[in-house]
Design a protein around this motif. Sequence first.
Motif, PDB file in Angstrom:
ATOM      1  N   GLU A   1       0.827  -1.210   0.000  1.00 28.81           N
ATOM      2  CA  GLU A   1       0.000   0.000   0.000  1.00 28.81           C
ATOM      3  C   GLU A   1       0.864   1.264   0.000  1.00 28.81           C
ATOM      4  N   TYR A   2       2.070   1.158   0.561  1.00 23.97           N
ATOM      5  CA  TYR A   2       2.956   2.326   0.635  1.00 23.97           C
ATOM      6  C   TYR A   2       3.337   2.797  -0.766  1.00 23.97           C
ATOM      7  N   TYR A   3       3.632   1.836  -1.657  1.00 31.19           N
ATOM      8  CA  TYR A   3       4.155   2.177  -2.971  1.00 31.19           C
ATOM      9  C   TYR A   3       3.091   2.019  -4.066  1.00 31.19           C
ATOM     10  N   LEU A   4       1.871   2.392  -3.759  1.00 27.03           N
ATOM     11  CA  LEU A   4       0.807   2.374  -4.758  1.00 27.03           C
ATOM     12  C   LEU A   4       1.120   3.359  -5.891  1.00 27.03           C
ATOM     13  N   HIS A   5       0.661   3.042  -7.093  1.00 29.75           N
ATOM     14  CA  HIS A   5       0.855   3.948  -8.223  1.00 29.75           C
ATOM     15  C   HIS A   5       0.314   5.346  -7.909  1.00 29.75           C
ATOM     16  N   ASP A   6      -0.827   5.375  -7.207  1.00 29.24           N
ATOM     17  CA  ASP A   6      -1.481   6.666  -6.946  1.00 29.24           C
ATOM     18  C   ASP A   6      -0.731   7.498  -5.908  1.00 29.24           C
ATOM     19  N   ARG A   7       0.124   6.889  -5.096  1.00 32.75           N
ATOM     20  CA  ARG A   7       0.862   7.642  -4.083  1.00 32.75           C
ATOM     21  C   ARG A   7       2.172   8.127  -4.717  1.00 32.75           C
ATOM     22  N   SER A   8       2.060   8.894  -5.773  1.00 31.51           N
ATOM     23  CA  SER A   8       3.211   9.224  -6.612  1.00 31.51           C
ATOM     24  C   SER A   8       4.024  10.410  -6.097  1.00 31.51           C
ATOM     25  N   ALA A   9       3.525  11.097  -5.075  1.00 28.43           N
ATOM     26  CA  ALA A   9       4.259  12.240  -4.509  1.00 28.43           C
ATOM     27  C   ALA A   9       4.881  11.901  -3.160  1.00 28.43           C
ATOM     28  N   GLY A  10       4.848  10.623  -2.771  1.00 23.67           N
ATOM     29  CA  GLY A  10       5.422  10.218  -1.496  1.00 23.67           C
ATOM     30  C   GLY A  10       4.535  10.578  -0.322  1.00 23.67           C
TER      31      GLY A  10
END
Length: 386
Positions: free
Chosen positions: A260-269
């Motif tokens: 879940e940490y490195y989801l595509h949607d979490r692209s801004a960290g």
Amino acid sequence: MQLQLPEPGADAQAASHSLKQLIAGEIAAAGGWISFERYMELALYAPQVGYYSGGSAKLGKDGDFTTAPEISPLFGATLAHLATELISESESLANVFLEFGAGTGKLAVDILAELKARGRLPEKYFIVEISSQLRARQQETLGEFVALVEWLDALPETFSGVVVGNEVLDAMPVRLAVKSAQGWLERGVALDAAGSFRFEDRAAADLPVAQIPDADELPDGYLTELAPVAIGFMRTLARMVASGAGAAAILPDYGFPASEYYLHDRSAGTLMCHYRHHAHDDPFYWPGLQDITAHVDFTAMAIAAVEEGAEVMAYTSQGAFLLNAGIGELLLRTSPEASLQYLPQANAMQKLISPAEMGELFKVLVIGKNVEWPQRMLRHDRTHRL
């Protein structure tokens, strides 16, 4: 964009300018670029001028953010309630506590007050604290319990008992990694023509992107954090836990498993700054006067612990953890009919357990060795997601 935040006082501004000069000098000495990890380390921990080593209030209404112990003494009382059970049921656990990142000392006071009420005060309550200012504040807060407490500069090599680290991992410096057409780059800090801090990306052969699931599939421009400092800390903690007769370390913090940490949607960290109860994403705003944090990759933490011989006892949401540990029963020691006393406590408990508040955003990772972990504490366990 100019941030619309409260202006710091003259003394605070002077301290921040001193820290800026220190960091700028290090950038120049390093050839014009330092890693963000090093910038964050200086911003938070540089002697006298870093955020955690300076003298300003960090927590509560006069600080920059509020933690669970500041919201309600029920948080510490619940941890004490669970710890008493662990020590009673596990012959290997000594009646000794160790807390790191103890902040104001509020959690220690709440734990010790509950243990005193139960007639179960520990033999010793250790606090690992590197900040002399926070250590002095903890000594003041602890009052009647101060004689039970011993301050340490680092984790001991071995330990038997109960370990608590509330919101510690998120305050450890992180490296920034950004995906480019040429591969993964490290985002560090340089100076612009006016001498202000700016981001600059460089190649870094040692960037540990292997911990990112499907790293090659993420889009160009994807930014995230990697936490070698926190992983190193977890390794040290796990060795300490695994080498003693028995120990359990309870680690509440906000974060996700790697999937879940490195989801595509979490692209801004997940990097976030906290200043006077305002959250924003500019780590260069008044360095030394604001907190800088990143969410925790709990998968990386769990792997590090297991590799050093500790066991993952549990991983769940803070809400489920506190409810399973008995926070509801502790609340009911105050009669609902005594509404003036009961309602504020009930409202505070809701902040701790509600999925809309801290209950879901915050997780609890527990690692240990030779511990009888209560079966009820495994309700809603999420270890399989790590």
